[in-house]
Design an enzyme around this catalytic site. Structure first.
Site, PDB file in Angstrom:
ATOM      1  N   HIS A   1       0.827  -1.199   0.000  1.00  0.00           N
ATOM      2  CA  HIS A   1       0.000   0.000   0.000  1.00  0.00           C
ATOM      3  C   HIS A   1       0.874   1.266   0.000  1.00  0.00           C
ATOM      4  O   HIS A   1       0.605   2.212  -0.744  1.00  0.00           O
ATOM      5  CB  HIS A   1      -0.910  -0.027   1.235  1.00  0.00           C
ATOM      6  CG  HIS A   1      -1.843   1.116   1.346  1.00  0.00           C
ATOM      7  ND1 HIS A   1      -2.864   1.355   0.454  1.00  0.00           N
ATOM      8  CD2 HIS A   1      -1.923   2.105   2.281  1.00  0.00           C
ATOM      9  CE1 HIS A   1      -3.530   2.432   0.825  1.00  0.00           C
ATOM     10  NE2 HIS A   1      -2.983   2.911   1.925  1.00  0.00           N
ATOM     11  N   ALA A   2       1.912   1.266   0.807  1.00  0.00           N
ATOM     12  CA  ALA A   2       2.819   2.414   0.885  1.00  0.00           C
ATOM     13  C   ALA A   2       3.513   2.649  -0.452  1.00  0.00           C
ATOM     14  O   ALA A   2       3.612   3.792  -0.928  1.00  0.00           O
ATOM     15  CB  ALA A   2       3.843   2.202   1.995  1.00  0.00           C
TER      16      ALA A   2
END
Length: 104
Positions: free
Chosen positions: A76-77
């Protein structure tokens, strides 16, 4: 929360800020406020640089043999980072386009 999770949340935050600021810059350019647009775009780049520093640190640690836990949060990052980078690149082009349109 573990240290890595905190680091990844920082990366998400910086990248999210960068993306938001870049989009705000485009909106300012649409309204012929080029100075504010350029200022917001620079702020977006500064935030992305903070995210990039975190990303580079994580890659360096992994290259040096430290185990970096692969997780949905890590993915996600990274996704946020790449999206922010793309939005900033497009915002730069939009600002140039709006500058030409507003001159004419």
């Amino acid at each position: 929360m573990k240290k890595l999770e905190n680091t990844l949340m920082e990366l998400v935050c910086f990248a999210g800020n960068a993306k938001s600021m870049a989009l705000q810059a485009v909106m300012k350019a649409e309204n012929n406020d080029q100075e504010k647009a350029k200022d917001l775009l620079q702020q977006a780049k500064d935030e992305l640089h903070k995210a990039h520093t975190i990303q580079t640190d994580l890659m360096t640690k992994e290259i040096q043999g430290e185990e970096i836990e692969k997780s949905i949060l890590l993915i996600h990052a990274q996704d946020h980072f790449m999206a922010a980078n793309t939005v900033i690149e497009l915002a730069e082009r939009f600002l140039k386009l709006y500058e030409k349109v507003n001159e004419g």
